[in-house]
Scaffold this motif. Structure first.
Motif, PDB file in Angstrom:
ATOM      1  N   UNK A 158      38.283  34.295  28.380  1.00 27.06           N
ATOM      2  CA  UNK A 158      39.630  34.798  28.647  1.00 27.06           C
ATOM      3  C   UNK A 158      40.041  34.633  30.097  1.00 27.06           C
ATOM      4  N   UNK A 159      39.094  34.786  31.006  1.00 26.88           N
ATOM      5  CA  UNK A 159      39.433  34.725  32.427  1.00 26.88           C
ATOM      6  C   UNK A 159      39.010  33.431  33.101  1.00 26.88           C
ATOM      7  N   UNK A 160      38.175  32.636  32.421  1.00 25.37           N
ATOM      8  CA  UNK A 160      37.811  31.342  32.955  1.00 25.37           C
ATOM      9  C   UNK A 160      36.864  31.383  34.147  1.00 25.37           C
ATOM     10  N   UNK A 161      36.121  32.485  34.308  1.00 27.31           N
ATOM     11  CA  UNK A 161      35.183  32.572  35.426  1.00 27.31           C
ATOM     12  C   UNK A 161      34.001  31.639  35.189  1.00 27.31           C
ATOM     13  N   UNK A 162      33.422  31.150  36.276  1.00 25.96           N
ATOM     14  CA  UNK A 162      32.237  30.313  36.180  1.00 25.96           C
ATOM     15  C   UNK A 162      31.031  31.191  35.846  1.00 25.96           C
ATOM     16  N   UNK A 163      29.933  30.546  35.452  1.00 23.66           N
ATOM     17  CA  UNK A 163      28.722  31.306  35.157  1.00 23.66           C
ATOM     18  C   UNK A 163      28.233  32.033  36.414  1.00 23.66           C
ATOM     19  N   UNK A 164      28.379  31.392  37.551  1.00 23.09           N
ATOM     20  CA  UNK A 164      27.949  32.018  38.807  1.00 23.09           C
ATOM     21  C   UNK A 164      28.793  33.250  39.120  1.00 23.09           C
ATOM     22  N   UNK A 165      30.104  33.158  38.904  1.00 21.24           N
ATOM     23  CA  UNK A 165      30.988  34.300  39.154  1.00 21.24           C
ATOM     24  C   UNK A 165      30.696  35.437  38.186  1.00 21.24           C
ATOM     25  N   UNK A 166      30.420  35.086  36.931  1.00 20.04           N
ATOM     26  CA  UNK A 166      30.084  36.114  35.947  1.00 20.04           C
ATOM     27  C   UNK A 166      28.770  36.794  36.324  1.00 20.04           C
TER      28      UNK A 166
END
Length: 205
Positions: A158-166
Motif C-alpha cells: 500500500x505504501x510502496x516502502x522498500x524492504x530496508x525501510x520496512x
C-alpha cells in the motif's frame, strides 16, 4: 558521484530537516507541501471521513514539527513521518472507541492474466461482481493476518516502502521482513483462490 532518484530525494529531505533544526520554518513548509497529499492518503486508510482525516493529517505534521529537533536521520524522513502519521491516526481512532477500517487493495497487483482479462471490461456484470468479491476477500485476508504480517504487507503493497525501510520501521532484519511479506502473500493468495484459480499468481517481489 551525484545522487539520483530516491537517494537525491532523501538527501534533499535531510537538508531541509537540518534547516528546520536551525530555525528555518520555511524549510518545514516545503516538507509539508511535498508530503501533505501522501500523508493525507495514508491517514485515509484508517479514517474515511474526509474532514476528520484532514484534521488528523494536520495533527501529524504538528507532531512532526515538535519532534524534528530530536530527528537524527537514522531513517529516511518519510519513514519517520509515516510512523508519526500512522500513530496519530490510530490514536484518533482509539480516542473515539473505533477500530481501523479495512484497507482497500482494489484489484491486487500481479493478479493472474486470466483474471485480469475477465476484469478488463469493468462495465460487465461479471467484472463488477469479481472486482467486489476480490476486494472483499483481500480485505478479509488482511484483517485475519497476525499483526506483524499485516503491517509488513501494508507497508510494502500500500505504501510502496522498500524492504530496508520496512525493516527500519518494524525494527527487524530485512530477512524477517521478506519472510513476513511472503507469508502474508501466501495467506492472501489462499483467500483469492476462493474467487478464481491461480490466486495472486505472483513470484518473488
Amino acid at each position: 558521484m551525484p545522487f539520483s532518484g530516491p537517494m537525491r530525494a532523501e538527501a534533499g529531505d535531510i537538508a531541509l530537516v537540518r534547516r528546520v533544526q536551525h530555525g528555518d520554518r520555511a524549510a518545514f513548509d516545503v516538507l509539508v507541501l511535498k508530503y501533505q497529499h501522501k500523508v493525507l492518503k495514508l491517514v485515509q486508510r484508517y479514517i474515511r471521513n474526509p474532514a476528520e482525516a484532514e484534521d488528523v493529517a494536520q495533527e501529524a505534521f504538528v507532531k512532526a514539527w515538535r519532534a524534528l529537533p530530536a530527528f537524527r536521520g537514522d531513517s529516511a524522513f518519510y519513514t519517520w513521518l509515516y510512523r508519526i502519521a500512522i500513530n496519530t491516526a490510530k490514536n484518533a481512532l482509539v480516542a473515539t472507541g473505533r477500530r481501523p477500517v479495512a484497507c482497500d487493495l482494489d484489484q491486487p497487483e500481479g493478479a493472474p492474466a486470466q483474471a485480469q482479462a475477465r476484469l478488463a471490461d469493468t462495465g460487465t456484470p461479471e467484472a463488477l461482481v469479481l472486482t467486489e468479491e476480490i476486494r472483499r476477500n483481500v480485505n478479509e485476508a488482511i484483517r485475519a493476518l497476525p499483526g506483524d504480517l499485516r503491517t509488513a504487507i501494508m507497508l510494502r503493497e500500500l505504501e510502496g516502502l522498500s524492504y530496508e525501510e520496512i525493516a527500519a520501521e518494524m525494527d527487524c532484519p530485512v530477512g524477517t521482513v521478506r519472510s513476513r511479506i511472503f507469508r502474508a502473500r501466501e495467506a492472501i493468495d489462499q483467500s483469492l483462490r476462493e474467487v478464481f484459480d491461480g490466486g495472486l499468481g505472483r513470484d518473488g517481489d
